[in-house]
Scaffold this motif. Structure first.
Motif, mmCIF file in Angstrom:
data_model
loop_
_atom_site.group_PDB
_atom_site.id
_atom_site.type_symbol
_atom_site.label_atom_id
_atom_site.label_comp_id
_atom_site.label_asym_id
_atom_site.label_seq_id
_atom_site.Cartn_x
_atom_site.Cartn_y
_atom_site.Cartn_z
ATOM 1 N N ILE A 157 -34.025 -93.851 59.525
ATOM 2 C CA ILE A 157 -33.657 -95.061 60.280
ATOM 3 C C ILE A 157 -32.506 -95.784 59.588
ATOM 4 N N PHE A 158 -32.604 -95.951 58.283
ATOM 5 C CA PHE A 158 -31.557 -96.672 57.558
ATOM 6 C C PHE A 158 -30.242 -95.906 57.538
ATOM 7 N N LEU A 159 -30.306 -94.592 57.345
ATOM 8 C CA LEU A 159 -29.071 -93.798 57.354
ATOM 9 C C LEU A 159 -28.394 -93.843 58.716
ATOM 10 N N SER A 160 -29.209 -93.775 59.770
ATOM 11 C CA SER A 160 -28.664 -93.818 61.134
ATOM 12 C C SER A 160 -28.072 -95.183 61.459
ATOM 13 N N SER A 161 -28.432 -96.189 60.661
ATOM 14 C CA SER A 161 -27.917 -97.540 60.862
ATOM 15 C C SER A 161 -26.727 -97.851 59.957
ATOM 16 N N GLY A 162 -26.283 -96.843 59.183
ATOM 17 C CA GLY A 162 -25.083 -97.002 58.370
ATOM 18 C C GLY A 162 -25.301 -97.516 56.965
ATOM 19 N N TYR A 163 -26.545 -97.589 56.518
ATOM 20 C CA TYR A 163 -26.819 -98.058 55.162
ATOM 21 C C TYR A 163 -26.734 -96.912 54.147
ATOM 22 N N ARG A 164 -26.460 -97.278 52.897
ATOM 23 C CA ARG A 164 -26.444 -96.303 51.809
ATOM 24 C C ARG A 164 -27.844 -96.257 51.188
ATOM 25 N N VAL A 165 -28.452 -95.058 51.188
ATOM 26 C CA VAL A 165 -29.878 -94.942 50.864
ATOM 27 C C VAL A 165 -30.120 -93.895 49.776
ATOM 28 N N GLY A 166 -30.961 -94.255 48.807
ATOM 29 C CA GLY A 166 -31.445 -93.308 47.816
ATOM 30 C C GLY A 166 -32.917 -93.055 48.038
ATOM 31 N N LEU A 167 -33.322 -91.779 48.031
ATOM 32 C CA LEU A 167 -34.722 -91.411 48.258
ATOM 33 C C LEU A 167 -35.231 -90.556 47.114
#
Length: 420
Positions: free
Chosen positions: A70-80
């Motif tokens: 969801i966050f990646l599809s919203s343009g945020y930079r994400v670490g998992l």
């Protein structure tokens, strides 16, 4: 005199992983003191990023993956950061949805080793610190950490997270967490942080859990109290006091995990478009989570490795219209409640095949199985043997269910893909 082997940045990742795994032998301390001390020296306890920590017995990885998508599809930079992996170590750490190179991992390992010196760390503590090092180097908006085991003494719990999530509370890892839901709930509740939300997808919360939340002064949000799921024929609805979403598509993963992830999302400061949520729910799939590889016969893979997960698996199997026989291939580690897992599937399965897991925590002796497995079982030396044995007998209307340890499911995917 034999020269001491010194690891460095350019040492292969496989060599580093072998070295780090051996650290478990030296790890005699019971707390997080060493891990916390090193993290503090390396400035890994506080992040500018918004941090989610996800715990629970089952569905942690699914919940993490939903939030990441969801966050990646919203343009945020994400670490998992998640565990365990199915095929290769790189799966454990993703930045912006991508795996990192070997050299990036070995640089992080080398950096930790320089600070560690003679302090003992477990394998999981070491690789958790490496994930934090890698995240710190990137300008991330969001970090998502999956708890490895329990919560109170888990390495991920050293980080000052912003939202904590518990997917559910079931019996698992009893040698580490205790034999009751009360014991396990107590351990898991400790990922809660003062004046921060803790989102709980468990309908029946043990008193021990609630007591910890009260002491920690965390803000509890619970399914069927603060949010609800309602079911329609072709869709479902998410309802809460803050937000309602109607006509959502049914996911291929656990609906409870989806709703828990959404609740965590809605209590964060991020605004997400409803269409992004719908597209994510509609398209999300994870390997090894009720993964259907073929239909004639139907071959299903699932990493259900405790009674709670197997019960959920059995309910899904019941929803499949099948007139044939069910062949189950099962392989689990020795610290699991094997009899409880079998009990939740015994009425559905016609033929059992048990595969020993050749790991430190694996079962590799028939004497450990004699009083546990049902009468109609076979013990074979590896998955390939079981797979070929079943394929001689199986018919198109039958089902082959492969479940248990990540190790078994990983091997199954490799073998089956070579033969399809």
């Amino acid at each position: 005199m034999k020269k001491k082997n010194v690891l460095h940045i350019n040492t292969s990742l496989s060599m580093w992983l072998k070295y780090v795994k051996k650290l478990n032998i030296k790890n005699n301390h019971c707390g997080l003191e060493n891990c916390f001390f090193i993290a503090k020296k390396m400035d890994l306890l506080n992040f500018c990023s918004f941090v989610f920590i996800i715990g629970g017995t089952n569905g942690k990885g699914t919940t993490c993956f939903i939030l990441e998508r969801i966050f990646l599809s919203s343009g945020y930079r994400v670490g998992l950061y998640t565990s365990p992996h199915l095929f290769k170590y790189h799966e454990r750490i993703r930045i912006n949805g991508k795996y990192l190179s070997d050299i990036e991992h070995t640089c992080a390992f080398f950096e930790i080793e320089c600070f560690r010196k003679k302090l003992s760390l477990s394998y999981f503590e070491f690789i958790t610190l490496s994930a934090l090092v890698l995240f710190k180097k990137c300008k991330l908006d969001i970090i998502i950490l999956e708890v490895g085991l329990g919560g109170r003494l888990d390495a991920t719990n050293i980080v000052n997270s912003d939202i904590s999530v518990i997917t559910n509370i079931g019996i698992d890892h009893i040698s580490h967490l205790g034999f009751t839901r009360s014991n396990i709930g107590y351990e898991k509740a400790h990922i809660a942080k003062k004046n921060k939300y803790i989102i709980v997808g468990e309908k029946e919360i043990p008193d021990s859990f609630l007591q910890v939340i009260k002491i920690k002064e965390a803000i509890l949000k619970k399914i069927n109290l603060d949010w609800w799921i309602t079911y329609e024929k072709n869709n479902w609805n998410y309802l809460s006091d803050e937000i309602n979403l109607h006509y959502l598509p049914y996911p291929k993963v656990s609906l409870e995990n989806v709703s828990t992830a959404l609740t965590a999302l809605f209590h964060s400061p991020f605004n997400i478009n409803k269409n992004v949520i719908i597209d994510t729910i509609k398209n999300i799939t994870l390997p090894g989570r009720f993964q259907i590889l073929s239909n004639d016969p139907k071959v299903i893979l699932d990493v259900a490795h405790n009674p709670h997960a197997v019960l959920h698996l059995s309910q899904k199997i019941k929803n499949i219209k099948s007139i044939g026989k069910i062949y189950a291939i099962m392989g689990v580690l020795k610290d699991k409640d094997i009899s409880g897992m079998i009990l939740n599937l015994e009425s559905l399965v016609d033929y059992w095949y048990f595969i020993p897991i050749n790991r430190d925590r694996g079962i590799n002796s028939m004497s450990q199985l004699t009083n546990i497995l049902p009468k109609n079982f076979n013990v074979l030396e590896n998955f390939k043997s079981a797979w070929y044995s079943i394929n001689v007998k199986v018919k198109k209307e039958d089902m082959i269910l492969i479940f248990g340890s990540f190790y078994l499911v990983s091997e199954a995917i490799r073998v089956i893909n070579l033969n399809i």
